[in-house]
Scaffold this active site. Structure first.
Site, PDB file in Angstrom:
ATOM      1  N   SER A  25      34.080  30.944  51.522  1.00 49.60           N
ATOM      2  CA  SER A  25      34.176  29.498  51.737  1.00 49.60           C
ATOM      3  C   SER A  25      33.134  29.035  52.744  1.00 49.60           C
ATOM      4  O   SER A  25      32.741  29.792  53.641  1.00 49.60           O
ATOM      5  CB  SER A  25      35.571  29.150  52.258  1.00 49.60           C
ATOM      6  OG  SER A  25      35.637  27.823  52.723  1.00 49.60           O
ATOM      7  N   TYR A  76      42.413  29.960  58.592  1.00 52.95           N
ATOM      8  CA  TYR A  76      41.945  30.168  57.219  1.00 52.95           C
ATOM      9  C   TYR A  76      40.475  30.559  57.209  1.00 52.95           C
ATOM     10  O   TYR A  76      40.075  31.548  56.582  1.00 52.95           O
ATOM     11  CB  TYR A  76      42.146  28.902  56.389  1.00 52.95           C
ATOM     12  CG  TYR A  76      41.363  28.902  55.097  1.00 52.95           C
ATOM     13  CD1 TYR A  76      41.732  29.728  54.042  1.00 52.95           C
ATOM     14  CD2 TYR A  76      40.232  28.102  54.939  1.00 52.95           C
ATOM     15  CE1 TYR A  76      41.013  29.747  52.860  1.00 52.95           C
ATOM     16  CE2 TYR A  76      39.510  28.102  53.762  1.00 52.95           C
ATOM     17  CZ  TYR A  76      39.897  28.929  52.727  1.00 52.95           C
ATOM     18  OH  TYR A  76      39.171  28.960  51.557  1.00 52.95           O
ATOM     19  N   LYS A 132      38.423  34.239  56.068  1.00 51.40           N
ATOM     20  CA  LYS A 132      37.289  34.372  55.160  1.00 51.40           C
ATOM     21  C   LYS A 132      36.111  35.055  55.861  1.00 51.40           C
ATOM     22  O   LYS A 132      35.464  35.952  55.296  1.00 51.40           O
ATOM     23  CB  LYS A 132      36.867  32.992  54.635  1.00 51.40           C
ATOM     24  CG  LYS A 132      37.858  32.354  53.696  1.00 51.40           C
ATOM     25  CD  LYS A 132      37.991  33.134  52.394  1.00 51.40           C
ATOM     26  CE  LYS A 132      38.821  32.389  51.373  1.00 51.40           C
ATOM     27  NZ  LYS A 132      38.973  33.127  50.095  1.00 51.40           N
TER      28      LYS A 132
END
Length: 378
Positions: A137, A162, A166
Site C-alpha cells: 500500500s 495498518y 504493510k
C-alpha cells in the site's frame, strides 16, 4: 514458467474482496487458473466469484474457493497439500485494511496481517512455491518528502498500525528473499562437493505492489466494492450517499495547502489495479526465464492527483445531481498530497493506468445504482 504451462494455478488470498476479486477476473482472462482463499471478513459472501463467472460466461465452471483465515496454519497446509502440483504462485491480497480501525485494534492488525502472512510464507516455502505478488500500500510512505512519490522514498514513517503492518511485511519478504539466496548458494556448494547435480532452487521472486487509491467497478455493473459497515474511504461512502444510505459526506478539512484546500490523492481504476497484479506475475515469470531472482517494489497509481472536491464534482456528474457534503475539522493522520511516480511500473512491468476519472466514477455509479446493498442484493 509461462502462463501456458501445466502448473499455472495462482492462489489469490482475499480473492473475494474488492481488489482480489477483480484480480481473479484479470487472471482468468489472461489464461491462468485460480484458487481463492478468503475468510469473508471484507466480503459478505463469495458472490463476487459468481459474478466473475457470469462476466466470463462460465456459469458451469466452479472457481475453487476455501473459506479460511490466513492465521489458520493447519488449514493452509491442507489446502496447499491438496493442490501442491497445480500451484505456481501466490497473489496475497488478504488482510485487515482500515487505517482508522487499525488505530483502535492494533493487536488484531498485527496478528492477522503479520502473523497470517508469516504463516502463508512458511507454507509456501514448505511446498516449494516461491513466487509472490504482495499487495502492499502507498500508506507505507507516511508523509512523503517528495511528490510524486518514487519507490526510493522512505517507508519507515507509516502513520497507522495498518500502514506499519504493510511496511513491516515488505521487510519480511525482502529478508526472506535475501535468505533464500544464501540457502541456495549453500545448497549448490554442497551438491558440488558431493559431485551431484543440483535439482532444486530455493530462491524467491517477489514483487511488492504499493498501490494508491483503487476506485470504480467492473463496467458491467456486476462487480464492485462492497464495504462492510461504514465505508472507510471517500468514494464508497459517497456512493452510499448517492443511493440514499447515507445523508451526506463529511469532508475532513478544507484548509490544506492545496489548490482548493482539500486533500489530494492519486486514484486508479480497480481494473487497472487488478491488471497490475497480473503484470507483476508476468514479470516474475520473465525473471525466472532469465535466471533472475529478486524482491522489488513498484507503485501502482494514475500518476495524477485529484482533490476531494474534484472527486465529489466528478462523481456528482456521473450521478446526475449534486451530492450533499459538509466541512469538518481535519482528521488525524491525513497528509495534504499523495501522488504516485509510476515510471518504474510503466517501464519494467509494461503496465500503465489506462482509465480516466470519468470512467472510474461512471463505473462506480453503475455498480452502486444496480447493487445499492452490494452483494447482499442476491
Amino acid at each position: 514458467m509461462s502462463s501456458t504451462s501445466s502448473k499455472n494455478t495462482i492462489v489469490v488470498t482475499g480473492g473475494c474482496g474488492y481488489v482480489g476479486s477483480h484480480t481473479v477476473l484479470s487472471l482468468l482472462q489472461s489464461g491462468y487458473k485460480v484458487i481463492v482463499l478468503d475468510n469473508l471478513s471484507n466480503a459478505p459472501t463469495p458472490e463476487a466469484l459468481v459474478r466473475v463467472q457470469r462476466i466470463l460466461g462460465r456459469k458451469n465452471v466452479t472457481i475453487p474457493f476455501y473459506n479460511i483465515d490466513i492465521t489458520d496454519r493447519e488449514g493452509l497446509y491442507e489446502i496447499f497439500s491438496k493442490h501442491t502440483h497445480e500451484i505456481s504462485a501466490v497473489i496475497h491480497c488478504a488482510g485487515l485494511k482500515a487505517v482508522g480501525e487499525s488505530g483502535r485494534r492494533p493487536l488484531d492488525y498485527y496478528q492477522v496481517n503479520i502473523g497470517g502472512t508469516v504463516n502463508l510464507l512458511q507454507i509456501m516455502e514448505e511446498f516449494d512455491i516461491r513466487r509472490l505478488v504482495f499487495s502492499s500500500s502507498a500508506t507505507v510512505y507516511g508523509e512523503p518528502v517528495k511528490v510524486p512519490i518514487p519507490e526510493t522514498s522512505a517507508t519507515h514513517e507509516a502513520m497507522s498500525p495498518y500502514g506499519r503492518t504493510k511496511s513491516f511485511l515488505e521487510h519480511v519478504v525482502q529478508d526472506l528473499c535475501v535468505a533464500s539466496e544464501v540457502k541456495h548458494a549453500d545448497y549448490l556448494k554442497a551438491q558440488l562437493a558431493k559431485g551431484e547435480e543440483a535439482t532444486k532452487d530455493f530462491r524467491w521472486n517477489a514483487i511488492l505492489l504499493r498501490y494508491f487509491n483503487p476506485v470504480g467497478a467492473h463496467p458491467s455493473g456486476l462487480m464492485g466494492e462492497d464495504p462492510q459497515g461504514v465505508p472507510n474511504n471517500l468514494m464508497p461512502f459517497l456512493a452510499q450517499v448517492a443511493v440514499g444510505q447515507r445523508d451526506k459526506l463529511v469532508l475532513f478539512g478544507n484548509d490544506y495547502p492545496t489548490k482548493d484546500g482539500t486533500c489530494i490523492r492519486d486514484y486508479l481504476h480497480v481494473l487497472d489495479c487488478a491488471d497490475g497484479h497480473v503484470s507483476a506475475l508476468t514479470k516474475i515469470e520473465r525473471n525466472e526465464a532469465a535466471g533472475t531472482y529478486e524482491c522489488k517494489a513498484y507503485n501502482l497509481g494514475g500518476g495524477t492527483g485529484f482533490s476531494v472536491l474534484d472527486m465529489i464534482k466528478a462523481f456528482s456528474k456521473a450521478v446526475g445531481r449534486d451530492l450533499p457534503y459538509e466541512i469538518a475539522d481535519r482528521r488525524a493522520g491525513d497528509v495534504p498530497i499523495l501522488e504516485a511516480d509510476c515510471t518504474l511500473a510503466n517501464t519494467e512491468l509494461s503496465w500503465k493506468a489506462e482509465k480516466t476519472l470519468d470512467q472510474m466514477c461512471e463505473d462506480l455509479w453503475r455498480w452502486q445504482s444496480q447493487n445499492p446493498k452490494g452483494y447482499n442484493n442476491v
